[in-house]
Write a protein that holds these residues in place. Sequence first.
Motif, PDB file in Angstrom:
ATOM      1  N   GLU A   1       2.129 -19.435   5.733  1.00 29.59           N
ATOM      2  CA  GLU A   1       1.968 -19.717   7.160  1.00 29.59           C
ATOM      3  C   GLU A   1       1.794 -18.451   7.999  1.00 29.59           C
ATOM      4  O   GLU A   1       1.769 -18.539   9.219  1.00 29.59           O
ATOM      5  N   VAL A   2       1.750 -17.288   7.353  1.00 31.77           N
ATOM      6  CA  VAL A   2       1.659 -16.041   8.124  1.00 31.77           C
ATOM      7  C   VAL A   2       0.381 -15.288   7.745  1.00 31.77           C
ATOM      8  O   VAL A   2       0.062 -15.145   6.562  1.00 31.77           O
ATOM      9  N   LEU A   3      -0.330 -14.816   8.776  1.00 37.72           N
ATOM     10  CA  LEU A   3      -1.456 -13.914   8.552  1.00 37.72           C
ATOM     11  C   LEU A   3      -1.192 -12.617   9.309  1.00 37.72           C
ATOM     12  O   LEU A   3      -0.299 -12.565  10.170  1.00 37.72           O
ATOM     13  N   LEU A   4      -1.953 -11.597   8.980  1.00 36.87           N
ATOM     14  CA  LEU A   4      -1.783 -10.306   9.654  1.00 36.87           C
ATOM     15  C   LEU A   4      -2.973 -10.059  10.564  1.00 36.87           C
ATOM     16  O   LEU A   4      -4.133 -10.075  10.124  1.00 36.87           O
ATOM     17  N   ASN A   5      -2.682  -9.842  11.847  1.00 36.28           N
ATOM     18  CA  ASN A   5      -3.732  -9.551  12.830  1.00 36.28           C
ATOM     19  C   ASN A   5      -3.692  -8.065  13.176  1.00 36.28           C
ATOM     20  O   ASN A   5      -2.716  -7.583  13.748  1.00 36.28           O
ATOM     21  N   VAL A   6      -4.756  -7.365  12.813  1.00 36.39           N
ATOM     22  CA  VAL A   6      -4.812  -5.908  12.948  1.00 36.39           C
ATOM     23  C   VAL A   6      -5.790  -5.539  14.056  1.00 36.39           C
ATOM     24  O   VAL A   6      -6.902  -6.071  14.121  1.00 36.39           O
ATOM     25  N   ASN A   7      -5.359  -4.643  14.940  1.00 37.30           N
ATOM     26  CA  ASN A   7      -6.245  -4.065  15.949  1.00 37.30           C
ATOM     27  C   ASN A   7      -6.206  -2.551  15.824  1.00 37.30           C
ATOM     28  O   ASN A   7      -5.134  -1.968  15.618  1.00 37.30           O
ATOM     29  N   VAL A   8      -7.374  -1.947  15.957  1.00 36.91           N
ATOM     30  CA  VAL A   8      -7.510  -0.510  15.694  1.00 36.91           C
ATOM     31  C   VAL A   8      -8.141   0.164  16.913  1.00 36.91           C
ATOM     32  O   VAL A   8      -9.160  -0.314  17.426  1.00 36.91           O
ATOM     33  N   PRO A   9      -7.552   1.281  17.373  1.00 36.11           N
ATOM     34  CA  PRO A   9      -8.164   2.015  18.496  1.00 36.11           C
ATOM     35  C   PRO A   9      -9.508   2.627  18.083  1.00 36.11           C
ATOM     36  O   PRO A   9      -9.684   3.008  16.926  1.00 36.11           O
ATOM     37  N   PRO A  10     -10.436   2.751  19.026  1.00 35.00           N
ATOM     38  CA  PRO A  10     -11.748   3.324  18.708  1.00 35.00           C
ATOM     39  C   PRO A  10     -11.688   4.846  18.684  1.00 35.00           C
ATOM     40  O   PRO A  10     -12.216   5.522  19.575  1.00 35.00           O
TER      41      PRO A  10
ATOM     42  N   GLU B   1       1.395  -3.937  29.390  1.00 36.34           N
ATOM     43  CA  GLU B   1       1.701  -2.913  28.376  1.00 36.34           C
ATOM     44  C   GLU B   1       3.197  -2.840  28.098  1.00 36.34           C
ATOM     45  O   GLU B   1       3.856  -1.835  28.362  1.00 36.34           O
ATOM     46  N   GLU B   2       3.725  -3.931  27.552  1.00 35.57           N
ATOM     47  CA  GLU B   2       5.147  -3.962  27.215  1.00 35.57           C
ATOM     48  C   GLU B   2       5.337  -3.342  25.835  1.00 35.57           C
ATOM     49  O   GLU B   2       4.594  -3.677  24.895  1.00 35.57           O
ATOM     50  N   GLU B   3       6.333  -2.475  25.710  1.00 38.22           N
ATOM     51  CA  GLU B   3       6.556  -1.796  24.434  1.00 38.22           C
ATOM     52  C   GLU B   3       6.837  -2.811  23.335  1.00 38.22           C
ATOM     53  O   GLU B   3       7.522  -3.802  23.543  1.00 38.22           O
ATOM     54  N   GLY B   4       6.304  -2.542  22.162  1.00 33.75           N
ATOM     55  CA  GLY B   4       6.495  -3.455  21.034  1.00 33.75           C
ATOM     56  C   GLY B   4       5.363  -4.454  20.870  1.00 33.75           C
ATOM     57  O   GLY B   4       5.293  -5.147  19.861  1.00 33.75           O
ATOM     58  N   THR B   5       4.472  -4.512  21.849  1.00 35.51           N
ATOM     59  CA  THR B   5       3.358  -5.466  21.757  1.00 35.51           C
ATOM     60  C   THR B   5       2.087  -4.798  21.236  1.00 35.51           C
ATOM     61  O   THR B   5       1.951  -3.575  21.259  1.00 35.51           O
ATOM     62  N   ASP B   6       1.157  -5.657  20.829  1.00 32.12           N
ATOM     63  CA  ASP B   6      -0.157  -5.179  20.391  1.00 32.12           C
ATOM     64  C   ASP B   6      -0.891  -4.471  21.531  1.00 32.12           C
ATOM     65  O   ASP B   6      -1.599  -3.479  21.303  1.00 32.12           O
TER      66      ASP B   6
ATOM     67  N   MET C   1      -2.347  -0.502  21.578  1.00 32.87           N
ATOM     68  CA  MET C   1      -3.717  -0.071  21.905  1.00 32.87           C
ATOM     69  C   MET C   1      -3.702   0.989  23.009  1.00 32.87           C
ATOM     70  O   MET C   1      -4.443   1.967  22.956  1.00 32.87           O
ATOM     71  N   ALA C   2      -2.833   0.783  24.005  1.00 32.39           N
ATOM     72  CA  ALA C   2      -2.773   1.713  25.143  1.00 32.39           C
ATOM     73  C   ALA C   2      -2.246   3.081  24.724  1.00 32.39           C
ATOM     74  O   ALA C   2      -2.441   4.069  25.441  1.00 32.39           O
ATOM     75  N   HIS C   3      -1.546   3.143  23.577  1.00 31.23           N
ATOM     76  CA  HIS C   3      -0.973   4.401  23.119  1.00 31.23           C
ATOM     77  C   HIS C   3      -1.596   4.904  21.815  1.00 31.23           C
ATOM     78  O   HIS C   3      -0.971   5.687  21.087  1.00 31.23           O
ATOM     79  N   ASP C   4      -2.799   4.405  21.509  1.00 32.31           N
ATOM     80  CA  ASP C   4      -3.605   4.906  20.385  1.00 32.31           C
ATOM     81  C   ASP C   4      -2.999   4.657  19.012  1.00 32.31           C
ATOM     82  O   ASP C   4      -3.260   5.400  18.058  1.00 32.31           O
ATOM     83  N   TYR C   5      -2.169   3.599  18.897  1.00 32.96           N
ATOM     84  CA  TYR C   5      -1.639   3.198  17.597  1.00 32.96           C
ATOM     85  C   TYR C   5      -2.475   2.057  17.022  1.00 32.96           C
ATOM     86  O   TYR C   5      -2.968   1.201  17.774  1.00 32.96           O
ATOM     87  N   ILE C   6      -2.581   2.012  15.699  1.00 37.29           N
ATOM     88  CA  ILE C   6      -3.047   0.796  15.031  1.00 37.29           C
ATOM     89  C   ILE C   6      -1.939  -0.237  15.160  1.00 37.29           C
ATOM     90  O   ILE C   6      -0.754   0.089  15.006  1.00 37.29           O
ATOM     91  N   SER C   7      -2.314  -1.478  15.450  1.00 38.68           N
ATOM     92  CA  SER C   7      -1.347  -2.561  15.635  1.00 38.68           C
ATOM     93  C   SER C   7      -1.484  -3.573  14.504  1.00 38.68           C
ATOM     94  O   SER C   7      -2.590  -4.016  14.191  1.00 38.68           O
ATOM     95  N   VAL C   8      -0.345  -3.921  13.882  1.00 37.98           N
ATOM     96  CA  VAL C   8      -0.314  -4.979  12.861  1.00 37.98           C
ATOM     97  C   VAL C   8       0.657  -6.051  13.340  1.00 37.98           C
ATOM     98  O   VAL C   8       1.859  -5.796  13.425  1.00 37.98           O
ATOM     99  N   THR C   9       0.124  -7.220  13.682  1.00 36.41           N
ATOM    100  CA  THR C   9       0.961  -8.313  14.173  1.00 36.41           C
ATOM    101  C   THR C   9       1.016  -9.426  13.136  1.00 36.41           C
ATOM    102  O   THR C   9      -0.028  -9.981  12.778  1.00 36.41           O
ATOM    103  N   PRO C  10       2.221  -9.757  12.645  1.00 34.95           N
ATOM    104  CA  PRO C  10       2.322 -10.952  11.802  1.00 34.95           C
ATOM    105  C   PRO C  10       2.227 -12.190  12.688  1.00 34.95           C
ATOM    106  O   PRO C  10       2.994 -12.332  13.645  1.00 34.95           O
TER     107      PRO C  10
END
Length: 257
Positions: free
Chosen positions: A163-172, A218-223, A227-236
Amino acid sequence: MTEQQPHILVTNDDGIRAPGLLALKDACARIGRVTILAPSHNWSASGHVKTMHKPLRVDAVTLADGTPALSTSGAPSDAVALASLGVVEEPIDLVVSGVNSGANLGHDVTYSGTVTAAMEATIAGMPAIAVSLNSREYDDFTVAAEFAARLGRQVLEQGVPEEVLLNVNVPPLPADEIAGVKVTRMGLRIYRDRLIRRLDPRGKPYYWIGGPEPTGIEEEGTDIWAMAHDYISVTPVQLDLTAHDVIGSLEEWDLEL
Ligand code: MN
């Protein structure tokens, strides 16, 4: 290439000719054998589709680099269903969707063909990763594709909960300018859509829903923070959309027939 190599389905929602798909195929080919089955055209923001009222076609095509692939008239989620139900004969160990041109953050996941292709895989019992680049202009998908493949290797080794997938967002950004990787929760998107009303040549109104790119909180801990701080984001992301915290209070309502 040995028989023990994992079999990876690569799909997307930007269409079979999108450069992000080619980059993802190249990266995934280093961790397994890749089959590509993707929509013939752009289905961005098409949501989770199950085509039930028209036939679906699948055509053999050749990608720009000569790689054989399968193209379907269906939606991204249809592509995954077609593959898992038998168009692709060999069992699939992992589905990777992307690399999307444009982020899929917060509530975007409900619109996103990239993410809903991964959801279809999750429903069919296959582990899945959706990967998106946080830009519609930046055209180097390598960093995002390489990260998705690295994550894919770990998913193949360790699995993900049902029931879980990984949603990844990457800064350009080039790899050496990315701050790191954060495991995140979905943030809150702020959509700025407006209704545009125009008249067609016969004087009848038509509507267009449009506006500038969405922003977000831009709440800390969110995807969105990542993005706003140039991190790759991995959200289950889980498919159980139940508001568990609300069950108790809802039971207190007068729900008698
Ligand atoms: Mn797209």
